[in-house]
Design a protein around this motif. Structure first.
Motif, short mmCIF file in Angstrom:
data_model
loop_
_atom_site.label_atom_id
_atom_site.label_comp_id
_atom_site.label_asym_id
_atom_site.label_seq_id
_atom_site.Cartn_x
_atom_site.Cartn_y
_atom_site.Cartn_z
N HIS A 45 0.83 -1.23 0.00
CA HIS A 45 0.00 0.00 0.00
C HIS A 45 0.86 1.27 0.00
CE1 HIS A 45 -3.20 -2.79 0.80
NE2 HIS A 45 -2.94 -2.94 2.08
N LEU A 46 2.09 1.16 -0.48
CA LEU A 46 3.00 2.31 -0.50
C LEU A 46 2.46 3.41 -1.42
CD1 LEU A 46 6.38 0.36 -0.84
CD2 LEU A 46 5.29 1.16 1.28
N ASN A 47 2.85 4.64 -1.13
CA ASN A 47 2.46 5.71 -2.06
C ASN A 47 3.57 6.05 -3.03
OD1 ASN A 47 4.18 7.50 -0.76
ND2 ASN A 47 2.57 8.83 0.05
N GLY A 48 4.70 5.40 -2.89
CA GLY A 48 5.78 5.60 -3.85
C GLY A 48 6.95 4.69 -3.53
N PHE A 49 7.85 4.56 -4.52
CA PHE A 49 8.99 3.65 -4.39
C PHE A 49 10.30 4.43 -4.30
CE2 PHE A 49 6.08 1.06 -7.22
CZ PHE A 49 5.66 0.19 -6.23
N ASN A 50 11.24 3.87 -3.58
CA ASN A 50 12.57 4.47 -3.47
C ASN A 50 13.67 3.49 -3.85
OD1 ASN A 50 14.16 6.80 -2.69
ND2 ASN A 50 14.86 5.58 -0.95
N VAL A 51 13.27 2.29 -4.34
CA VAL A 51 14.25 1.27 -4.72
C VAL A 51 13.81 0.65 -6.05
CG1 VAL A 51 15.04 0.66 -2.39
CG2 VAL A 51 13.00 -0.45 -3.33
N SER A 52 14.71 -0.11 -6.64
CA SER A 52 14.38 -0.80 -7.88
C SER A 52 14.80 -2.26 -7.77
CB SER A 52 15.06 -0.12 -9.07
OG SER A 52 16.42 0.05 -8.80
N VAL A 53 14.23 -3.09 -8.63
CA VAL A 53 14.50 -4.53 -8.61
C VAL A 53 15.99 -4.79 -8.82
CG1 VAL A 53 14.12 -6.71 -9.84
CG2 VAL A 53 12.19 -5.20 -9.32
N GLY A 54 16.53 -5.68 -8.00
CA GLY A 54 17.94 -6.03 -8.11
C GLY A 54 18.84 -5.27 -7.15
N GLN A 55 18.28 -4.24 -6.54
CA GLN A 55 19.07 -3.41 -5.63
C GLN A 55 19.35 -4.15 -4.32
OE1 GLN A 55 17.41 0.51 -5.40
NE2 GLN A 55 18.71 1.15 -3.70
N THR A 56 20.56 -4.05 -3.85
CA THR A 56 20.93 -4.61 -2.54
C THR A 56 20.63 -3.56 -1.47
OG1 THR A 56 22.68 -5.94 -3.53
CG2 THR A 56 22.84 -5.52 -1.17
N VAL A 57 19.95 -4.00 -0.42
CA VAL A 57 19.58 -3.05 0.63
C VAL A 57 20.06 -3.56 1.99
CG1 VAL A 57 17.56 -2.15 -0.60
CG2 VAL A 57 17.29 -4.13 0.93
N GLY A 58 20.26 -2.66 2.90
CA GLY A 58 20.65 -3.00 4.27
C GLY A 58 19.62 -2.46 5.24
N TYR A 59 19.89 -2.69 6.51
CA TYR A 59 19.00 -2.15 7.55
C TYR A 59 18.80 -0.65 7.33
CZ TYR A 59 19.51 -6.36 10.43
OH TYR A 59 19.47 -7.64 10.92
N GLY A 60 17.58 -0.21 7.51
CA GLY A 60 17.31 1.22 7.51
C GLY A 60 17.17 1.84 6.14
N LYS A 61 17.39 1.05 5.07
CA LYS A 61 17.26 1.61 3.72
C LYS A 61 15.79 1.95 3.44
CE LYS A 61 17.91 2.72 -0.56
NZ LYS A 61 18.63 3.95 -0.92
N VAL A 62 15.53 3.18 3.02
CA VAL A 62 14.16 3.59 2.70
C VAL A 62 13.74 2.92 1.39
CG1 VAL A 62 12.65 5.52 2.13
CG2 VAL A 62 14.40 5.78 3.91
#
Ligand SMILES: [Zn+2]
Length: 257
Positions: free
Chosen positions: A104-121
């Motif tokens: 139910h997000l109102n927008g995205f800040n990441v894309s497919v394939g991206q590596t994320v860590g703790y706290g990544k928006v």
């Protein structure tokens, strides 16, 4: 405003093409509350939710608030289902068969394939899809099946609503504070209490690094009454009631001594 809740459509239940690995489950990642360090959110579970173990998170005026990754992983889905089901959602693959969903997000800040860590928006709280008010719909899954959520290894409340404090993405295992005594030097004790020996003082206004916190003698100081003591060195403790840390009570992310 009282938020309204709506169950996801049945289509939201399906992981759609995810394969179940034939390998045994690895240890679960240490999942953290999916909001930035220091925030508290109300999390609701209910038996008629779809899927059953999902959590709906709210706080006051939460529309547009950042949603962060629960644990390190790889973003494997950034999808907009339009006006149904999850609406805009992100899925993270944490390895070992574990994944998390943020819906139910109102927008995205990441894309497919991206590596994320703790706290990544990942995106922002919204009300897209089958939702009638802003909230975060959150799931933990193992091999595609939803599981009861755990944060720092502790099981969430089933069923009901409780507050969850986030230590997600807190800068380090230590905290900081500033001694505020209105002038008088603050006594440093060898242990967490006024009964321990004095081993020195710290001046009013001193910036201290807090390695860990523990419970000891109750002290009334500049910031009220507290039994929390801050360890600022080996065998060196000060009463938290005289330290400005930005947190009421224990500092999120700082360990217990
Ligand atoms: Zn939900």
């Amino acid at each position: 405003m009282r938020k309204r809740w709506i169950s996801l459509l049945v289509t939201g239940l399906f992981v759609g093409g995810a394969l179940v690995p034939a390998t045994p489950a690895l240890a679960a990642p240490t999942f953290k509350v999916p909001f930035p360090c220091g925030q508290s959110w109300s999390g609701q579970t209910r038996s008629d939710h779809s899927p059953a173990y999902a959590v709906d998170f709210n706080r006051t005026d939460d529309n547009g608030d950042p949603v962060v990754a629960s644990a390190p992983g790889t973003v494997d889905r950034v999808t907009d289902l339009g006006g149904t089901s999850y609406g805009k959602y992100v899925r993270i693959n944490h390895g070992g068969g574990y994944s998390t969903y943020y819906a139910h997000l109102n927008g995205f800040n990441v894309s497919v394939g991206q590596t994320v860590g703790y706290g990544k928006v990942l995106g922002w709280v919204g009300s897209t899809g089958g939702s009638t008010g802003p909230h975060l719909h959150y799931e933990q899954r193992l091999n595609g099946a939803d599981i009861q959520v755990r944060f720092n290894g502790t099981l969430g409340l089933y069923w009901g609503t409780r507050s969850y404090a986030s230590d997600n993405g807190c800068s380090s295992g230590s905290g900081n504070g500033t001694v505020d005594t209105s002038g008088t030097p603050l006594t440093v004790r060898s242990g967490p209490g006024t009964g321990y020996a004095s081993v020195g003082t710290v001046a009013d206004g001193t910036r201290v690094t807090i390695a860990c916190q523990t419970s000891g003698t109750t002290v009334t100081g500049t910031y009220g009454t507290s039994s929390i003591w801050d360890r600022i060195g080996s065998g060196r403790y000060i009463a938290d009631a005289y330290v400005y840390t930005g947190s009421d009570g224990y500092i999120p992310g700082v360990p217990r001594c």
